[in-house]
Design an enzyme around this catalytic site. Structure first.
Site, PDB file in Angstrom:
ATOM      1  N   ASP A 104    -107.307 -17.741  52.130  1.00  0.00           N
ATOM      2  CA  ASP A 104    -106.812 -16.714  53.028  1.00  0.00           C
ATOM      3  C   ASP A 104    -106.782 -17.342  54.418  1.00  0.00           C
ATOM      4  OD1 ASP A 104    -106.203 -14.218  54.076  1.00  0.00           O
ATOM      5  OD2 ASP A 104    -108.299 -13.863  54.534  1.00  0.00           O
ATOM      6  N   GLU A 147    -108.856  -4.316  67.280  1.00  0.00           N
ATOM      7  CA  GLU A 147    -108.995  -3.104  68.069  1.00  0.00           C
ATOM      8  C   GLU A 147    -109.934  -3.332  69.229  1.00  0.00           C
ATOM      9  OE1 GLU A 147    -110.189   0.166  65.659  1.00  0.00           O
ATOM     10  OE2 GLU A 147    -108.111   0.608  65.144  1.00  0.00           O
ATOM     11  N   LYS A 195     -99.292   1.557  67.394  1.00  0.00           N
ATOM     12  CA  LYS A 195     -99.630   0.147  67.559  1.00  0.00           C
ATOM     13  C   LYS A 195     -99.440  -0.482  66.197  1.00  0.00           C
ATOM     14  CE  LYS A 195    -103.907  -1.033  67.241  1.00  0.00           C
ATOM     15  NZ  LYS A 195    -105.342  -0.993  67.477  1.00  0.00           N
ATOM     16  N   ARG A 246    -101.766 -13.660  67.112  1.00  0.00           N
ATOM     17  CA  ARG A 246    -101.444 -12.462  66.340  1.00  0.00           C
ATOM     18  C   ARG A 246    -100.765 -11.499  67.283  1.00  0.00           C
ATOM     19  NH1 ARG A 246    -105.144 -11.636  61.914  1.00  0.00           N
ATOM     20  NH2 ARG A 246    -105.125  -9.399  62.155  1.00  0.00           N
ATOM     21  N   THR A 250    -101.418 -15.835  52.991  1.00  0.00           N
ATOM     22  CA  THR A 250    -101.822 -14.946  54.069  1.00  0.00           C
ATOM     23  C   THR A 250    -100.876 -13.765  54.182  1.00  0.00           C
ATOM     24  OG1 THR A 250    -102.163 -14.779  56.438  1.00  0.00           O
ATOM     25  CG2 THR A 250    -100.578 -16.410  55.698  1.00  0.00           C
ATOM     26  N   ASP A 258    -100.227 -12.621  57.071  1.00  0.00           N
ATOM     27  CA  ASP A 258     -99.658 -12.742  58.396  1.00  0.00           C
ATOM     28  C   ASP A 258     -98.194 -13.134  58.347  1.00  0.00           C
ATOM     29  OD1 ASP A 258    -101.384 -11.957  60.270  1.00  0.00           O
ATOM     30  OD2 ASP A 258    -102.443 -13.868  60.391  1.00  0.00           O
ATOM     31  N   ARG A 263     -97.004 -13.313  54.503  1.00  0.00           N
ATOM     32  CA  ARG A 263     -96.654 -11.931  54.220  1.00  0.00           C
ATOM     33  C   ARG A 263     -96.854 -11.583  52.766  1.00  0.00           C
ATOM     34  NH1 ARG A 263     -96.028  -9.633  58.688  1.00  0.00           N
ATOM     35  NH2 ARG A 263     -94.465 -10.216  60.209  1.00  0.00           N
ATOM     36  N   LYS A 267    -100.972 -12.555  45.956  1.00  0.00           N
ATOM     37  CA  LYS A 267    -101.967 -13.621  46.055  1.00  0.00           C
ATOM     38  C   LYS A 267    -102.564 -13.907  44.684  1.00  0.00           C
ATOM     39  CE  LYS A 267    -103.571 -12.880  50.803  1.00  0.00           C
ATOM     40  NZ  LYS A 267    -104.733 -12.626  51.628  1.00  0.00           N
TER      41      LYS A 267
END
Lengths: 353, 1420
Positions: free
Chosen positions: B396, B667, B733, B776, B856, B858, B970, B976
């Site tokens: 990951d 956050e 957000k 990020r 990942t 991301d 993504r 995965k």
């Protein structure tokens, strides 16, 4: 393990493992390297040591003198007779002659030797009752002795089992010809040939005022000619279960071809130093059938040494192993030498780089 | 049927007769914890039953029972049972001990106390946990651990809140809010259990921690929904709340915590699978041996035919067996005699060895992380050796490669970028400080906070002693966490994350904005007069501050949350005060009708929602809403002036230290960032958020809804009422890809729209830039809702909220409806810093031959950049990017890529033959030579989904295999796991998955070895993993060192086991030739049975646990050594047979030397068998000695102990009793033997002869063609300086060389083929060499290969210089000469080696290259 850990954690805030050599697997250690130079010496040391021991063993084994007579061949008639078990009560005597060229000095033992007699057969080995042989009054009905435990009428056999039943029962006498006509009996010792522990610990006669009463209510094994308390009528301490011949027979041999000590030369009179050279005759009462199972019987006279009997094998094994090891050592040396030249080449290379 | 799906809970206090009701209560579990498997009575049968599930045990019991059949028995039946019983007993004792410790900890937990309401005494009394039952009322104080799953009915908190810490459950240290069931919130009096008459309907117990659904039916017939916010979970700790009361819903084993607790996992390792094959071979060998003996015995009996010899004992009935029957019986007997061949103790030994290995891995200091005070955890006890055989690592990214410490780096607001250079400098400083002196900042932090903690601690002390006990069960990790809380307060708040240096430009603008706002407010102007930019900035920071679920606490008052509201209740009138006056909430409820409170509105709506909605009701809602807004608008205006006054007197909240407890580190990072701009979150309640602003003071936003984050929407939103404008605002957000699609489409006609469009495109550009920087990105957007829109949405939303069936789905839909037409405010870039040592670890693991794939969630750009940062991708690598929109395009793309690679290969070979070089450009047909290792594959989630399709997976795999690194962006958790499964099944490779979050769980479970990172993201990954490590860099030691050791130890031990047993059994086989195949054994049955168990087991176990073939530092320094495990070099099928042959030889020697020595002597069976046993023992132990690489004190003593034990046992056994051991009678045998020189002489020569070949082989092999491992071992013998020199010179320099610093040019190329040839010819002249050089010979090879292929990107230099450097670097001839055998192997196994003679120019920038490729992908 886990508990201990958490206890530790309570004591000190850090759960960091101990930095001990054991836990970090850093114990001081010897790390042998199996490469030519390191093991070379061991090869030579071991090899030479083996060679040395081997030569000693061979020399000592060669000093053993041994006479061997196959009397199942010599006494063919008796062999034939015994093949038929219905002739079991017929006596058969037989004699075998031999000549000693030189004196046999030292302790001389008289052995009988059997070939192809599978004393080590699994069920045969089991077929005995040690408790009975220890003189205990045991019910042998369910012991390993079966089927040689009781007769059909319920009389127990004493001793029971296949080993005892098949006991070697030839009698062998040795006579020496002082001259061509007169022969004297060579004095042989019947007892003291077995293991001390067997004779004194493992085998006991049932206690009673005399032997025959001790064995009252029992019967001899089927193949026996006389009951157990008559094995040696002359010597009370060599009779019954503690009879040496019996004790030795009960120690089952490891191989189908084996010898058992039968008698030992009594070092008296002219036999004080051993057997003098000359002519001898074995007088054998031939009772034990062997030809049925293609077996052979021999009678042996042999001395012994510290390293055992006349068997040269161990000496040869040592010698050969030693030689091979030394040879291997040389091979390794050769490789090592070749390797070392390369290495020095490399070592020269290294600093220059 | 519905009844069976729900559970009904009533108050126990209502039940008239508890006794009568008890039986009805039967199915509901009591709170007694019982994790024990057995009771005193059931232990024996149950344990035995479990043990007989193991086939081996059944086999051995079968054999033992066979002994009871008189016709076939080989041993004394009772004795034959001994080993089986021993094994069973050992296992049983182990189980019993484990069960007992479970029982003790259960007991401890069961006897913890809590307050339960007692009907008779009419108050809360202390009861043990185990006495708590469903329906009981439990009162909990602060810091108490929750004894069962409790529905929260009352809280001392004025808002009906309760904070719990769920670290025990999921490892998350942040506080979570729980709410009192709504109706009870409105109770004006204190909650009285006796008056509780409602009935609770809820789900059946399940293990989903994040879900609880149900409803409560009041006496009046009204229903209220129950959600997970109402449930206190067992094992959590009450924090920051004085006192709460609730009713027990689930107790004991039905609690969610316990349903989630599924003990350690059992997997079967690869080695064990292989071993089982060899066990089967052993069975075959055994059967063959038995058959052989049986036939032999049949023939032997047959040859005597009718003449029964005296030594052939008839059966019990006096009849002789027929040859056939005798053979059949003998077959069974032989199975008993030869049973040792199937190693009875193998399984037990392996288990014990593995437990010890696990212990040592646990104890490794290097796998301990000081920062989190956590160490490695082995959760699967029986796959330690798999660690040494891993071929593929699936990792990951977030939290695994990176720290998951989010640091605000930069942002862009309304199209203007604020680079935050100062902040970047600050971060760089941290990095330096980290590397220089890791301790200092941490310590400083602790010291400064010490004072504030002390009170906290002292209060906790009592409870801590309690809690630690319970933690022991739930996982020691939680405790580590706790320790870290004490020192650091919160998980996501290292100083690095907190102290953000604001960008001066932005700060200026914020101040300006605030000033103008203040001005406008004081002049009662409309806020819309603010310039769009400033208003965007204002909204941006508001969004940052409130669009989250961060809980505010203060360390000064650890037991009370910061009650902004109380302070605001000061004489000075505040906005809130006004609001409260006009819109009574539950605090002041009762006085007014609930119509004007938003919450009450929602409640009324709720009621409506549960009934059928009518148009009138909708209208009425609207009306109410309007009424309400009118109210609040009015009071807001009133509030303006009073705010000033408050500010004058009030203390600035920043002066207090506020702690933010966030669910995710992003956050927290954003809230801290906002605070740096003086926009500080000062309080969050369930219905309002307070924000402290410069000049404006505290603004309180009424929080209407929070639409939580989920991975599908990839965003979260809050719906608030803006105190200044009194509008309903939605702040969203989320990931940029999602937000950008949801933006209000702006027409290009009007200038404002144009401007907005410009901002959007600018922001998008900046976002791309951020991604390239590896940040990020999150977008902040806003939507202003009209009241009608809101009311309309609210209706459906409430409907969704109140539904019990598929509530999640409806809420999801509801959220989708409101999150549209957004107005983009800005975007943030958060840096997720790489963990320590990640690039080094990846480099080392890669050198060890491990393929590393990163999977990942991301986005592509971020992932690629992190991949570059951690050296997963190299800037010189060519990157193939697969982005496709459909199955067909994916297929075509894959084909094209494969073809492309093929072309390259074929080109390279052509080039070689022609001897010229082609230089080409172009994305799809760059005719260049390449090793597959220079390719990187990047694939996105969409394409991955297609690539994993049945039709394409083979192509995808063949492409991925050729790439050095694979990066899947993504990707969903399911993908995965599919990727891992694909590689595992199709490539038959050993896979390892490593991750830290819940999204990695499925892949961790699928992989052969699952590794969890015990990071801040929670415990799910750890719970699912086989091993849990604190940081990614620990993987290096875990795999390279412990994995290698465990594998090598276990492989050697298993092989040795087979050898040992075979050798021992063969001795018996040879004897059959001399006893008429009658099944007798010369080895006393006692020795035979206990040989494995007692005499020869300890040394091999010690070796299995402690032997170190290569020390740790060398294994780390030379990662290539790991490949031996991957290739299963230590335990290959042929090795089993080699060992068998060696066993055969050794047994022949050990049998026949004594045989011929005692041939024709008066030796009896056991006097001859005992030396053989002794010889066998010596040989076996010496054999182990040859195989042992490291001799510690334990090795020595275990060997000596074994031999001594044998002699002592033999002597005692032979002297103890003359008749006790029928049928064998070994009396005095050993004693007699030890008096004879023959015994010693035999015992000396036989092992020497037996082991000579192995010893010679090992020596020659070690000298002439040493394996990599042996070389590594020799490396350790060099003095450290020389070693490091050797390594440095030969490896590091070459292996780690940066291609730019060590350029290799085409000028050299002609030299290489000749070198290759030279190797082929000289490779056969096998010679030894200094280990370092030789070992690195390989390194050089591979690295040269790499570097050479990488070289084209480097501008041409003068080739003379090049050749010199090559000559210096690689004394080829010498190295190659020496490296000989292994090198040759390597070369031949690498067919590509010969192909890379030519290197070709690729497009210089990898990025460009990749982009080009991506485009081409799209163009299909």
């Amino acid at each position: 393990m886990k508990n201990k850990n958490s206890q530790k954690a309570e004591e000190r805030p850090s759960r960091c493992p101990d930095n001990s050599a054991f836990k970090q697997q850093r114990l001081p250690a010897w790390k042998p390297k199996l490469t030519a130079p390191t093991v070379l010496s061991s090869f030579f040391v071991i090899g030479l040591f083996c060679l040395l021991v081997g030569i000693c063993l061979i020399l000592s084994a060669r000093s053993v003198k041994e006479i061997q007579i196959n009397y199942s061949d010599t006494c063919r008639d008796c062999s034939k007779l015994r093949e038929d078990s219905s002739n079991w009560d017929k006596e058969c005597n037989c004699s075998a002659h031999f000549t000693l060229q030189e004196n046999v000095t030292g302790d001389v033992f008289l052995y009988y030797r059997l070939e192809n007699f599978y004393q080590n057969h699994r069920r045969y080995v089991l077929s005995r009752s040690d408790a009975q042989l220890l003189g205990q009054d045991v019910n042998i009905q369910n012991s390993y002795c079966a089927p040689f435990s009781t007769y059909s009428n319920g009389t127990p056999m004493a001793p029971c089992g296949a080993i005892a039943n098949s006991m070697f029962n030839d009698t062998i006498h040795l006579s020496y010809y002082i001259n061509s006509s007169t022969a004297i009996q060579v004095p042989l010792l019947k007892s003291g040939n077995s293991w001390w522990s067997d004779k004194n610990v493992k085998f006991r006669n049932p206690s009673s005022y005399n032997l025959s009463s001790a064995f009252a209510g029992t019967a001899r094994p089927p193949y026996w000619q006389k009951p157990v308390y008559l094995l040696d009528e002359e010597d009370e301490r060599n009779n019954g279960y503690i009879n040496d011949d019996f004790v030795i027979w009960m120690r089952v041999s490891a191989f189908p071809t084996f010898r058992n000590v039968y008698r030992r030369l009594s070092p008296t009179k002219q036999f004080a130093d051993g057997l003098p050279a000359g002519n001898y005759t074995f007088h054998i009462a031939y009772n034990f059938p062997v030809t049925k199972f293609k077996g052979k019987k021999q009678v042996l006279l042999s001395t012994i040494t510290w390293s055992g009997g006349s068997n040269l094998f161990l000496g040869i094994a040592y010698t050969v192993s030693g030689a091979v090891t030394v040879l291997a050592g040389f091979i390794i040396t050769a490789i090592h030498l070749k390797f070392r030249t390369k290495k020095t080449y490399f070592q020269r290379q290294n600093p220059s780089r | 049927k519905r009844e069976s799906e729900t559970r009904t809970v009533r108050s126990n206090l209502l039940l008239p007769e508890p006794e009568v009701e008890k039986p009805r209560r039967g199915p509901l579990a009591s709170n007694r914890l019982k994790t024990t498997k057995y009771t005193a009575l059931s232990f024996l049968p149950k344990n035995l039953f479990e043990q007989f599930h193991r086939l081996a045990n059944v086999y051995f019991v079968f054999i033992a029972l066979l002994n009871f059949v008189p016709a076939v028995n080989a041993f004394q039946p009772e004795l034959a049972l001994a080993p089986v019983l021993f094994i069973l007993a050992v296992t049983a004792i182990k189980d019993l001990w484990e069960d007992y410790s479970r029982y003790r900890s259960d007991n401890e937990i069961n006897h913890m106390e809590c307050l339960v309401y007692c009907r008779n005494e009419k108050k809360y009394v202390n009861r043990f946990w185990k006495e708590v039952e469903v329906g009981d009322f439990v009162q909990l104080r602060c810091n108490e651990i929750i004894p069962a799953d409790i529905l929260l009915l009352s809280s001392s908190d004025p808002d009906g809140l309760c904070h719990i810490e769920t670290a025990n459950l999921d490892g998350e240290t942040n506080l979570k809010q729980r709410q009192v069931v709504r109706r009870f919130l409105e109770l004006d009096s204190e909650f009285d259990p006796l008056k509780f008459t409602s009935v609770i309907e809820c789900e059946k117990p399940n293990n989903d921690l994040s879900r609880f659904r149900g409803y409560i039916v009041h006496k009046s017939g009204k229903k209220d929904g129950l959600y997970k916010e109402n449930l206190l979970l067992r094992g959590c700790t009450v924090r920051n709340t004085e006192e709460v009361t609730g009713i027990v819903i689930y107790a004991g084993h039905e609690t969610k915590a316990l349903l989630n607790n599924n003990g350690p996992r059992y997997k079967r390792s690869k080695l064990e699978r292989q071993m089982n094959i060899d066990v089967l071979w052993c069975v075959l060998i055994l059967i063959a041996m038995c058959l052989f003996s049986a036939i032999g015995h049949g023939l032997w009996v047959w040859q005597y035919n009718e003449k029964k010899p005296v030594f052939d004992v008839p059966g019990f009935d006096g009849n002789y067996l027929s040859p056939v029957l005798a053979a059949v019986y003998l077959f069974l007997t032989m199975i008993i005699v030869f049973q040792v061949l199937i190693p009875i103790s193998l399984y037990v030994s392996i288990e014990i060895v593995k437990v010890c290995q696990v212990f040592f891995i646990h104890q490794d200091k290097d796998l301990y992380d000081e920062e989190t005070d956590s160490q490695l955890q082995c959760r699967a006890l029986n796959i330690t050796e798999d660690l040494g055989q891993i071929q593929y690592i699936f990792s990951d990214k977030t939290g695994t490669l990176t720290e998951n410490k989010m640091v605000f780096r930069r942002c862009t607001v309304s199209g203007v970028e604020y680079s935050h250079d100062a902040n970047a400098r600050r971060l760089a400083m941290y990095q330096e400080a980290d590397s220089e002196e890791e301790e200092t900042p941490a310590k400083g932090g602790i010291v400064s906070q010490r004072d504030s903690i002390s009170s906290h601690q002292s209060m906790k002390v009592v409870h801590r002693s309690l809690s630690t006990k319970s933690h022991r069960r739930t996982g020691s990790r939680a405790e580590a966490k706790r320790a870290s809380i004490l020192s650091k307060h919160t998980a996501f708040s290292s100083p690095m994350e907190k102290d953000i240096t604001p960008d001066s430009n932005l700060l200026e603008k914020v101040n300006e904005c605030a000033r103008s706002l203040e001005f406008m407010r004081s002049h009662e102007q409309s806020l819309s007069q603010l310039t769009p930019e400033l208003s965007d900035i204002f909204d941006f920071f508001i969004g940052l501050t409130i669009c989250n679920t961060v809980v505010v606490t203060s360390p000064d008052q650890p037991r009370q949350k910061v009650r902004v509201r109380f302070e605001l209740k000061s004489p000075v009138k505040t906005i809130e005060d006004f609001i409260r006056r006009f819109t009574p909430s539950r605090l002041t409820s009762g006085s007014n009708s609930s119509s004007s409170s938003s919450l009450s509105t929602s409640k009324s709506m709720h009621r409506l929602g549960s009934n059928s909605l009518s148009t009138t009701s909708t209208e009425s809602t609207l009306l109410k809403l309007e009424e309400k807004f009118a109210h609040s608008a009015q009071m807001n205006n009133n509030g303006y002036s009073s705010q000033q006054g408050r500010k004058a007197i009030g203390i600035r909240p920043e002066e207090r230290e506020l702690r933010y407890e966030a669910e995710s580190p992003d956050e927290a990072a954003l809230v801290y960032a906002a605070r740096a701009y003086n926009c500080a979150l000062v309080g969050r309640l369930s219905d309002q958020v307070s924000v402290e602003l410069p000049h404006l003071g505290t603004l309180t936003f009424e929080l209407l809804h929070t639409l939580g984050f989920d991975s599908i929407r990839k965003r979260m939103s809050v719906v608030v009422r803006h105190p200044l404008t009194d509008e309903i605002n939605v702040y969203t957000k989320g990931a940029d890809s999602v937000i950008m699609d949801l933006l209000l489409p702006c027409s290009s006609d009007d200038p404002r729209g144009k401007h907005q469009k410009k901002i959007q495109s600018k922001t998008q550009n900046y976002l791309n830039l951020y991604a390239i920087d590896g940040l990020r990105t999150l977008c902040i957007a806003k939507r202003v809702l009209s009241k009608e829109e809101y009311a309309c949405w609210l209706k459906s939303h409430l409907e969704a909220e109140s539904s019990i069936e598929n509530r999640e789905e409806l809420l999801f839909q509801s959220a989708l409806r409101i999150e549209t037409n957004l107005h983009l405010l800005g975007a943030t870039g958060i840096e997720d810093r790489l963990q320590d040592g990640v690039p080094e670890t990846i480099a080392n693991l890669r050198k060890a031959g491990l393929q590393i794939w990163v999977l990942t969630g991301d986005k592509q750009e971020t992932a690629i950049n992190i991949a570059y940062a951690c050296k997963l991708l190299d800037h010189d690598e060519e990157i193939i990017t697969l982005n496709a929109e459909s199955l067909e395009t994916s297929a075509a793309l894959l084909d094209q890529c494969l073809q492309y690679i093929e072309t390259k290969f074929s080109n390279s070979t052509i080039d070689k033959s022609v001897g010229t070089m082609t230089v080409g450009f172009g994305p799809l047909s760059p005719p260049s030579s390449s090793l597959h290792s220079t390719l990187g594959l990047v694939i996105d989630g969409k394409t991955l989904a297609y690539a994993l399709d049945k039709t394409l997976e083979d192509k995808f795999l063949s492409l991925a295999r050729r790439c050095r690194s694979v990066l899947c962006c993504r990707s969903t958790p399911l993908q995965k796991s599919m990727v891992v499964k694909l590689v595992r099944n199709k490539l038959k490779a050993m896979t390892l998955a490593i991750g830290d979050g819940a999204n990695d769980v499925s892949m961790i479970q699928v992989a052969d070895v699952g590794v969890g990172i015990s990071g801040p993201e929670g415990m799910q990954a750890v719970m699912a993993s086989d091993f849990a490590i604190p940081q990614f860099q620990h993987l290096e030691k875990l795999l390279l060192v412990h994995g290698h050791w465990c594998y090598s130890r276990l492989a050697n031990m298993v092989l040795y086991f087979f050898y040992k047993n075979a050798m021992f059994v063969a001795l018996l086989l040879w004897y059959q030739f001399y006893c008429g195949f009658s099944g007798s054994s010369m080895i006393d049955q006692w020795y035979l049975i206990f040989f494995n168990l007692l005499f020869s087991s300890l040394p091999q176990m010690i070796t299995g646990v402690l032997d170190k073939d290569i020390p740790a530092d060398v294994l780390i320094a030379v990662p290539q050594l790991y490949r031996s495990g991957q290739k299963m070099e230590e335990y290959q099928p042929h090795m089993f047979w080699m060992n068998m042959i060696d066993a055969l030889y050794q047994s022949l020697v050990c049998f026949f030397i004594p045989y011929f020595t005692y041939y024709d002597s008066d030796v009896d069976i056991f006097s001859w068998g005992t030396p053989i046993t002794t010889i066998a023992l010596f040989t076996i132990i010496l054999h182990l000695a040859i195989e042992t690489k490291t001799w510690t004190l334990f090795h020595w003593s275990s060997c000596i102990f074994s031999i001594l034990l044998f002699f002592i046992v033999a002597l005692v056994y032979n002297v103890s009793c003359p008749i006790c051991y029928p049928p064998s009678n070994p009396y005095w045998t050993m004693e007699k033997l030890m008096g004879e020189p023959m015994f010693y002489l035999t015992c000396l020569i036989s092992p020497v002869t037996a082991l000579l070949p192995r010893f010679l082989y090992r020596t020659l092999q070690g000298t002439v063609f040493p394996t990599q491992l042996q070389l590594g071992r020799q490396l350790t013998r060099l003095p450290p300086e020389t070693r490091s020199q050797n390594l440095d010179r030969n490896c590091s320099k070459v292996c780690n060389q940066n291609p730019t610093s060590q350029p290799f040019q085409h000028g050299n190329e002609p030299a290489f083929p000749t070198n290759t040839r030279a190797e082929h010819t000289t490779g056969l002249s096998v010679m030894a060499s200094p280990p370092g050089a030789l070992l690195c010979g390989e390194n050089k090879h591979s690295s040269v290969a790499n570097s050479e292929v990488q070289s084209p990107r480097i501008p041409h230099n003068t080739s003379e210089m090049e050749s010199i450097s090559v000559g210096e670097m690689f004394p080829w001839n010498s190295t190659i000469d020496q490296s000989g055998f292994s090198l040759l192997n390597w070369i031949t196994s690498t067919p590509l080696f010969i192909r890379f003679g030519r290197v070709l120019q690729l497009s210089p920038s990898p990025l460009q290259n990749e982009l080009a490729f991506g485009r081409s992908g799209h163009s299909f």
